[in-house]
Scaffold this motif. Structure first.
Motif, PDB file in Angstrom:
ATOM      1  N   ALA A  84     -10.886   1.448  16.741  1.00  0.00           N
ATOM      2  CA  ALA A  84     -11.502   2.190  15.643  1.00  0.00           C
ATOM      3  C   ALA A  84     -10.563   3.274  15.123  1.00  0.00           C
ATOM      4  O   ALA A  84     -10.420   3.463  13.900  1.00  0.00           O
ATOM      5  N   ILE A  85      -9.897   3.984  16.034  1.00  0.00           N
ATOM      6  CA  ILE A  85      -8.967   5.031  15.617  1.00  0.00           C
ATOM      7  C   ILE A  85      -7.806   4.435  14.832  1.00  0.00           C
ATOM      8  O   ILE A  85      -7.397   4.972  13.784  1.00  0.00           O
ATOM      9  N   SER A  86      -7.260   3.315  15.305  1.00  0.00           N
ATOM     10  CA  SER A  86      -6.128   2.715  14.603  1.00  0.00           C
ATOM     11  C   SER A  86      -6.541   2.205  13.223  1.00  0.00           C
ATOM     12  O   SER A  86      -5.765   2.292  12.261  1.00  0.00           O
ATOM     13  N   ARG A  87      -7.756   1.690  13.102  1.00  0.00           N
ATOM     14  CA  ARG A  87      -8.238   1.255  11.790  1.00  0.00           C
ATOM     15  C   ARG A  87      -8.396   2.444  10.848  1.00  0.00           C
ATOM     16  O   ARG A  87      -8.055   2.363   9.653  1.00  0.00           O
ATOM     17  N   ARG A  88      -8.894   3.545  11.372  1.00  0.00           N
ATOM     18  CA  ARG A  88      -9.064   4.734  10.529  1.00  0.00           C
ATOM     19  C   ARG A  88      -7.729   5.339  10.142  1.00  0.00           C
ATOM     20  O   ARG A  88      -7.598   5.928   9.063  1.00  0.00           O
ATOM     21  N   LEU A  89      -6.734   5.193  10.997  1.00  0.00           N
ATOM     22  CA  LEU A  89      -5.398   5.658  10.638  1.00  0.00           C
ATOM     23  C   LEU A  89      -4.865   4.865   9.442  1.00  0.00           C
ATOM     24  O   LEU A  89      -4.337   5.445   8.482  1.00  0.00           O
ATOM     25  N   VAL A  90      -4.996   3.550   9.477  1.00  0.00           N
ATOM     26  CA  VAL A  90      -4.548   2.713   8.362  1.00  0.00           C
ATOM     27  C   VAL A  90      -5.349   3.034   7.102  1.00  0.00           C
ATOM     28  O   VAL A  90      -4.801   3.095   5.995  1.00  0.00           O
ATOM     29  N   SER A  91      -6.637   3.270   7.264  1.00  0.00           N
ATOM     30  CA  SER A  91      -7.470   3.633   6.120  1.00  0.00           C
ATOM     31  C   SER A  91      -7.022   4.951   5.504  1.00  0.00           C
ATOM     32  O   SER A  91      -7.009   5.112   4.275  1.00  0.00           O
ATOM     33  N   THR A  92      -6.627   5.899   6.355  1.00  0.00           N
ATOM     34  CA  THR A  92      -6.123   7.181   5.853  1.00  0.00           C
ATOM     35  C   THR A  92      -4.850   6.979   5.049  1.00  0.00           C
ATOM     36  O   THR A  92      -4.654   7.596   3.991  1.00  0.00           O
ATOM     37  N   LEU A  93      -3.964   6.092   5.519  1.00  0.00           N
ATOM     38  CA  LEU A  93      -2.736   5.812   4.788  1.00  0.00           C
ATOM     39  C   LEU A  93      -3.045   5.183   3.433  1.00  0.00           C
ATOM     40  O   LEU A  93      -2.464   5.565   2.409  1.00  0.00           O
TER      41      LEU A  93
END
Length: 346
Positions: free
Chosen positions: A137-146
């Motif tokens: 979930a954290i890694s997905r949100r990181l990509v979403s932030t980018l």
């Protein structure tokens, strides 16, 4: 922030807290209600970051490194400007309070911003206790932030003149080539071939976007709900090709997995974290951008990292580094070059 280290003191290195308090009271009357203490926030390799408190409130202060010479290399106004512009957008950044461009207060320009509560995850050992589901979930949100960063209209937030997007990729290739020439001290397998290939295969840039310049998980803060609550360290930000951010994040991940990469932040290697192809596919879906030329961008990212590592190696063998870990940088240069060549030839 949970990565602050060191004892709180009335005089942390590089920060005159009495002078800071006097300036805050002059510029923003009523801000503080007592003497200030502070500590250095660990983790940064360039600009210095401090947690400052009057006993009831906390702030974060950023200034250039001690003894720096080139002001343009550590432009406080640039960091302050981009975060001020992005506050209130879909990109999470701390609120900024004050910019002081004069060195007369604490000995260097600085700015003051909000302290955001969250954790910086740099190492796999920090992430693993969360479990694979939360890590994904954290890694997905990181990509979403980018992707969110790259959908910001620079002109709409007052950053239309923040860089020169035309010719961005060509300038990047030239810049890192010049950096290589300045620190080259030994034969390096693949370095000339990679440089030539980059120079001869520069693709047309995609639609210009705000580029962070060092986008990765350990330049963010994550809260207890696993949300990205702040994107930090904007000193390399500019307008350019957004795939540069995506590629650099992937390049860091690959080097962290190399046997010689024990000094590279390895949080992205934790079980559950999205793999490289999953990151690219998710980013493409969220941003709507064409990622078909990601190979070039990866080649450039690895070239950039190889040049940075070679510079560290050069300073180490010249006796101009202080601290641990610099002796290992040289061993990663050729693996980075090989990865760059592989990316261009795929």
């Amino acid at each position: 922030m949970t990565d602050a280290t060191g004892t709180r003191t009335a005089e942390p290195p590089g920060l005159d807290l009495a002078a800071l308090r006097a300036h805050l009271e002059s510029a923003l009357p009523g801000t503080t209600c007592g003497e200030l203490t502070g500590s250095v926030i660990a983790g940064g390799k360039s600009n210095l970051t401090y947690d400052v408190s009057d006993g009831s409130r906390h702030w974060v202060v950023r200034r250039p490194p001690l003894g720096h010479v080139l002001a343009t290399a550590h432009d406080m106004s640039r960091e302050h400007r981009v975060m001020t512009a992005l506050h209130g957008s879909q990109v999470p950044v701390p609120r900024t309070y004050l910019l002081c461009e004069s060195p007369d207060v604490i000995g260097a320009p600085f700015y003051v911003m909000e302290r955001v509560e969250g954790t910086t995850f740099r190492w796999r050992s920090q992430l693993e206790p969360l479990g694979a589901g939360r890590i994904e979930a954290i890694s997905r949100r990181l990509v979403s932030t980018l992707a969110s960063l790259h959908t910001v209209d620079p002109t709409g937030v007052g950053l239309g003149d923040f860089g020169r997007p035309d010719g961005y990729l060509e300038r990047q290739v030239r810049r890192w080539g010049r950096q290589l020439d300045a620190s080259r001290s030994r034969d390096l397998a693949g370095v000339d071939e990679l440089r030539r290939l980059l120079e001869s295969t520069v693709p047309p840039s995609g639609e210009a976007a705000l580029v962070h310049g060092d986008f990765r998980l350990d330049n963010t803060l994550v809260n207890d709900q696993d949300n990205i609550v702040a994107l930090l360290d904007w000193e390399m930000a500019t307008l350019g090709d957004p795939l540069a951010d995506l590629a650099l994040m992937l390049a860091y991940d690959r080097l962290a997995r190399h046997p010689e990469g024990d000094g590279i932040a390895d949080a992205s290697t934790a079980a559950g974290y999205l793999g490289a192809s999953e990151v690219v596919d998710l980013y493409a879906g969220l941003s709507g951008r064409d990622v078909s030329r990601i190979g070039f961008h990866l080649g450039l990212a690895f070239f950039k990292l190889a040049v940075i590592l070679e510079g560290i190696h050069f300073r180490f063998i010249s006796g101009r580094t202080v601290g641990d870990g610099f002796n290992r940088a040289g061993a990663l240069v050729e693996p980075a070059l090989a990865a760059g060549l592989e990316s261009l030839k795929e």
